[in-house]
Enzyme design. Structure first.
Site, PDB file in Angstrom:
ATOM      1  N   HIS A   1     -58.704  66.613  46.262  1.00 22.62           N
ATOM      2  CA  HIS A   1     -58.925  65.476  45.352  1.00 22.62           C
ATOM      3  C   HIS A   1     -59.534  65.960  44.038  1.00 22.62           C
ATOM      4  O   HIS A   1     -60.762  66.040  43.889  1.00 22.62           O
ATOM      5  CB  HIS A   1     -59.841  64.453  46.020  1.00 22.62           C
ATOM      6  CG  HIS A   1     -59.847  63.137  45.329  1.00 22.62           C
ATOM      7  ND1 HIS A   1     -59.859  61.949  45.999  1.00 22.62           N
ATOM      8  CD2 HIS A   1     -59.820  62.808  44.002  1.00 22.62           C
ATOM      9  CE1 HIS A   1     -59.854  60.945  45.134  1.00 22.62           C
ATOM     10  NE2 HIS A   1     -59.839  61.451  43.911  1.00 22.62           N
TER      11      HIS A   1
ATOM     12  N   LEU B   1     -56.993  66.977  37.088  1.00 24.70           N
ATOM     13  CA  LEU B   1     -56.775  68.076  36.138  1.00 24.70           C
ATOM     14  C   LEU B   1     -56.450  67.568  34.738  1.00 24.70           C
ATOM     15  O   LEU B   1     -56.370  68.350  33.795  1.00 24.70           O
ATOM     16  CB  LEU B   1     -55.667  69.008  36.640  1.00 24.70           C
ATOM     17  CG  LEU B   1     -56.000  69.809  37.909  1.00 24.70           C
ATOM     18  CD1 LEU B   1     -54.836  70.708  38.309  1.00 24.70           C
ATOM     19  CD2 LEU B   1     -57.267  70.646  37.733  1.00 24.70           C
ATOM     20  N   ARG B   2     -56.221  66.251  34.607  1.00 22.81           N
ATOM     21  CA  ARG B   2     -56.122  65.563  33.314  1.00 22.81           C
ATOM     22  C   ARG B   2     -54.885  65.916  32.485  1.00 22.81           C
ATOM     23  O   ARG B   2     -54.786  65.442  31.358  1.00 22.81           O
ATOM     24  CB  ARG B   2     -57.368  65.825  32.461  1.00 22.81           C
ATOM     25  CG  ARG B   2     -58.679  65.492  33.122  1.00 22.81           C
ATOM     26  CD  ARG B   2     -58.822  64.024  33.382  1.00 22.81           C
ATOM     27  NE  ARG B   2     -60.175  63.659  33.780  1.00 22.81           N
ATOM     28  CZ  ARG B   2     -60.445  62.652  34.598  1.00 22.81           C
ATOM     29  NH1 ARG B   2     -59.481  61.908  35.104  1.00 22.81           N
ATOM     30  NH2 ARG B   2     -61.690  62.354  34.913  1.00 22.81           N
TER      31      ARG B   2
ATOM     32  N   ASN C   1     -53.581  60.096  37.895  1.00 20.66           N
ATOM     33  CA  ASN C   1     -54.017  59.192  36.817  1.00 20.66           C
ATOM     34  C   ASN C   1     -54.148  59.934  35.495  1.00 20.66           C
ATOM     35  O   ASN C   1     -55.187  59.948  34.841  1.00 20.66           O
ATOM     36  CB  ASN C   1     -55.321  58.464  37.178  1.00 20.66           C
ATOM     37  CG  ASN C   1     -56.479  59.397  37.443  1.00 20.66           C
ATOM     38  OD1 ASN C   1     -56.280  60.568  37.768  1.00 20.66           O
ATOM     39  ND2 ASN C   1     -57.695  58.892  37.305  1.00 20.66           N
TER      40      ASN C   1
ATOM     41  N   ASP D   1     -54.625  56.711  42.815  1.00 28.47           N
ATOM     42  CA  ASP D   1     -56.058  57.010  42.705  1.00 28.47           C
ATOM     43  C   ASP D   1     -56.645  56.637  41.349  1.00 28.47           C
ATOM     44  O   ASP D   1     -56.028  56.835  40.310  1.00 28.47           O
ATOM     45  CB  ASP D   1     -56.326  58.486  42.977  1.00 28.47           C
ATOM     46  CG  ASP D   1     -57.812  58.756  43.013  1.00 28.47           C
ATOM     47  OD1 ASP D   1     -58.495  58.158  43.846  1.00 28.47           O
ATOM     48  OD2 ASP D   1     -58.307  59.545  42.179  1.00 28.47           O
TER      49      ASP D   1
ATOM     50  N   ASP E   1     -63.396  65.112  44.267  1.00 26.32           N
ATOM     51  CA  ASP E   1     -63.110  64.091  43.239  1.00 26.32           C
ATOM     52  C   ASP E   1     -63.565  64.612  41.875  1.00 26.32           C
ATOM     53  O   ASP E   1     -64.121  63.855  41.061  1.00 26.32           O
ATOM     54  CB  ASP E   1     -63.762  62.746  43.575  1.00 26.32           C
ATOM     55  CG  ASP E   1     -63.198  61.608  42.728  1.00 26.32           C
ATOM     56  OD1 ASP E   1     -62.236  61.840  41.965  1.00 26.32           O
ATOM     57  OD2 ASP E   1     -63.722  60.490  42.819  1.00 26.32           O
TER      58      ASP E   1
ATOM     59  N   GLY F   1     -67.267  59.300  36.784  1.00 26.03           N
ATOM     60  CA  GLY F   1     -67.001  60.603  37.384  1.00 26.03           C
ATOM     61  C   GLY F   1     -67.622  61.753  36.623  1.00 26.03           C
ATOM     62  O   GLY F   1     -68.191  61.584  35.535  1.00 26.03           O
TER      63      GLY F   1
HETATM   64  O1  DOR Z   1     -65.337  58.521  39.389  1.00 23.67           O
HETATM   65  C1  DOR Z   1     -64.121  58.566  39.383  1.00 23.67           C
HETATM   66  N1  DOR Z   1     -63.454  59.173  38.386  1.00 23.67           N
HETATM   67  N2  DOR Z   1     -63.449  57.996  40.381  1.00 23.67           N
HETATM   68  C2  DOR Z   1     -62.111  57.864  40.327  1.00 23.67           C
HETATM   69  O2  DOR Z   1     -61.544  57.354  41.261  1.00 23.67           O
HETATM   70  C3  DOR Z   1     -61.346  58.318  39.156  1.00 23.67           C
HETATM   71  C4  DOR Z   1     -62.065  59.393  38.483  1.00 23.67           C
HETATM   72  C5  DOR Z   1     -61.488  59.729  37.120  1.00 23.67           C
HETATM   73  O3  DOR Z   1     -60.273  59.892  37.023  1.00 23.67           O
HETATM   74  O4  DOR Z   1     -62.261  59.889  36.173  1.00 23.67           O
END
Ligand code: DOR
Length: 431
Positions: free
Chosen positions: A60, A63-64, A94, A152, A305, A324
């Site tokens: 999980h 990598l953006r 995402n 996600d 994550d 995050g």
């Molecule tokens: O804290 C989070 N950041 N939870 C997520 O489910 C997405 C993630 C993000 O993409 O920044």
């Protein structure tokens, strides 16, 4: 190319090994496991005093790429991976655009190959644009390299869409990964709902926001027969629901993050967003239930994550800041901090054996013929300095903390990609 990992304590739960062994890798695969292997022409990794494990897989990670390269790139994210002891990562969809077409997934695979560090397994979107309406083309996505599907970062709101998705993808081995948060119950929350949010006057998300979606998705999993994975479980009730589903024969696995195992919702007194994350850090009761569930076998995998963001983004008002923080480079130490009593064989199971099994990817063991992916780590205390992260995301609630375990060397397909604190691109070692 030969690589010899010499003198370490090999922990391989699949083969029931916990003993001093050398590991020889030739042409990317393990060719020998034994005592005092002599291979004069091999590149040697000195693992004396350290633990040698089948490469850790973080299932999980964000990598953006594409689209958010100011937060992370595949190159910087995989550098952070190998520095943190991960030989492979699954990257979440995402991105901008989302990983919802074969062309985009192929480009991620190409860039990961070009980076030449950790293996990268894309997770495809469940719905186009992760908008929760139209189904993504699962078969094309799987052909392009996706190993699982998830929206996600959010939850498909419409249960009918999710049910259809699970049926449509039922002949694919790829598991569905659920991000469980009811958007209506969560509202504009910035933290967990509880005494701390009441005292600070902040909007809190109840654990119920997670629990109702866990229950819904487990019932859809039961209805479809599809293998299902619950991401970043954060409440005691979610764990009970997962246990219940298993008694009904549902094929469900789950993961926990390092931050939910270490922290609770008492970190917002200064109204800073460093600890703002989805799902939010919960109560001590939930945190203790997560720890117990790791020990009793309910939890299948550790997953970070890893969610890098720019420092400027996280410095905004708590209500505006993104959720995050980076996790790859602190994970091993954080897990050991939360659960010092966890046996090493179980530690390796949670980080290697089970993620490989859940995703259906190579690795998870170090027998002859296994992929030459190895993590060497040790119980040596170190202090986190986020400024030194390889990740572009320099934000973490672990900054300044002393952690008891760290990675020392990382080997991917027989190539030493991290050693002595340095990330080594593959060209440098194979030349
Ligand atoms: O804290 C989070 N950041 N939870 C997520 O489910 C997405 C993630 C993000 O993409 O920044």
């Amino acid at each position: 190319m030969k690589t010899l990992i010499r003198g370490g304590r090999l922990v391989d739960p699949v083969h029931g090994i916990d003993a001093q062994r050398d590991v020889l890798i030739e042409n990317g695969f393990v060719s020998r496991i034994g005592e005092n292997i002599d291979a004069a022409d091999a590149r040697v990794v000195d693992a004396s005093g350290a633990i040698v494990a089948p490469g850790f897989i973080d299932m999980h990670v964000h990598l953006r790429e594409p689209g958010q390269t100011h937060k992370e790139t595949i190159a910087t994210g995989t550098a952070a991976s190998v520095a943190g002891g991960f030989t492979a990562v699954a990257c979440m969809p995402n991105t901008e655009p989302a990983l919802d077409s074969a062309a985009i997934v192929s480009e991620v695979v190409r860039r990961a190959d070009a980076a030449g560090l950790a293996r990268v397994y894309p997770v495809g979107a469940i719905t186009k644009g992760r908008a929760g309406k139209e189904l993504a083309p699962y078969h094309l996505l799987a052909d392009a390299g996706c190993v699982a599907f998830s929206d996600d970062g959010s939850t498909p709101r419409d249960a009918r869409v999710l049910r259809n998705a699970a049926r449509y993808a039922s002949d694919l081995p790829c598991t569905f990964i659920s991000h469980c948060e009811d958007p209506d119950l969560k509202g504009a929350a910035v933290m967990n709902e509880g005494p701390a949010s009441m005292r600070l006057g902040l909007d809190g998300a109840p654990g119920l926001a997670e629990d109702v979606i866990v229950a819904r998705d487990l019932l859809i999993a039961a209805d479809s027969g599809k293998a299902w994975h619950i991401a970043h479980v954060s409440t005691a009730t979610s764990l009970d629901l997962i246990r219940w589903a298993r008694t009904r024969g549902v094929r469900v696995t789950c993961e926990v993050t390092p931050h939910h195992l270490v922290f609770v919702d008492d970190r917002f007194d200064d109204y800073r967003a460093d600890s703002k994350v989805n799902p939010p850090l919960r109560s001590a009761h939930d945190r203790d239930a997560l720890r117990a569930a790791v020990l009793d076998g309910t939890v299948d995998a550790f997953a970070t994550d890893h969610a890098p963001h720019g420092l400027d983004e996280k410095a905004q008002l708590l209500s505006l800041a993104p959720v995050g923080f980076s996790g790859l480079e602190t994970a091993l130490g954080a897990y050991a901090l939360a659960l010092p009593q966890l046996p090493l064989a179980r530690f390796v199971e949670l980080l290697s054996v089970n993620p490989a099994r859940i995703l259906g990817v190579p690795g998870g063991t170090l027998g002859v013929g296994s992929p030459g992916d190895v993590t060497v780590f040790a119980d040596r205390a170190w202090t986190v300095d986020a400024r030194l992260f390889r990740s572009k995301g320099k934000n973490t609630p672990f900054d300044g903390m002393t952690l008891p375990r760290r990675s020392l060397a990382t080997v991917v397909e027989g190539a030493v990609v991290f050693e002595h604190g340095r990330v080594l691109p593959r060209e440098e070692v194979t030349a």
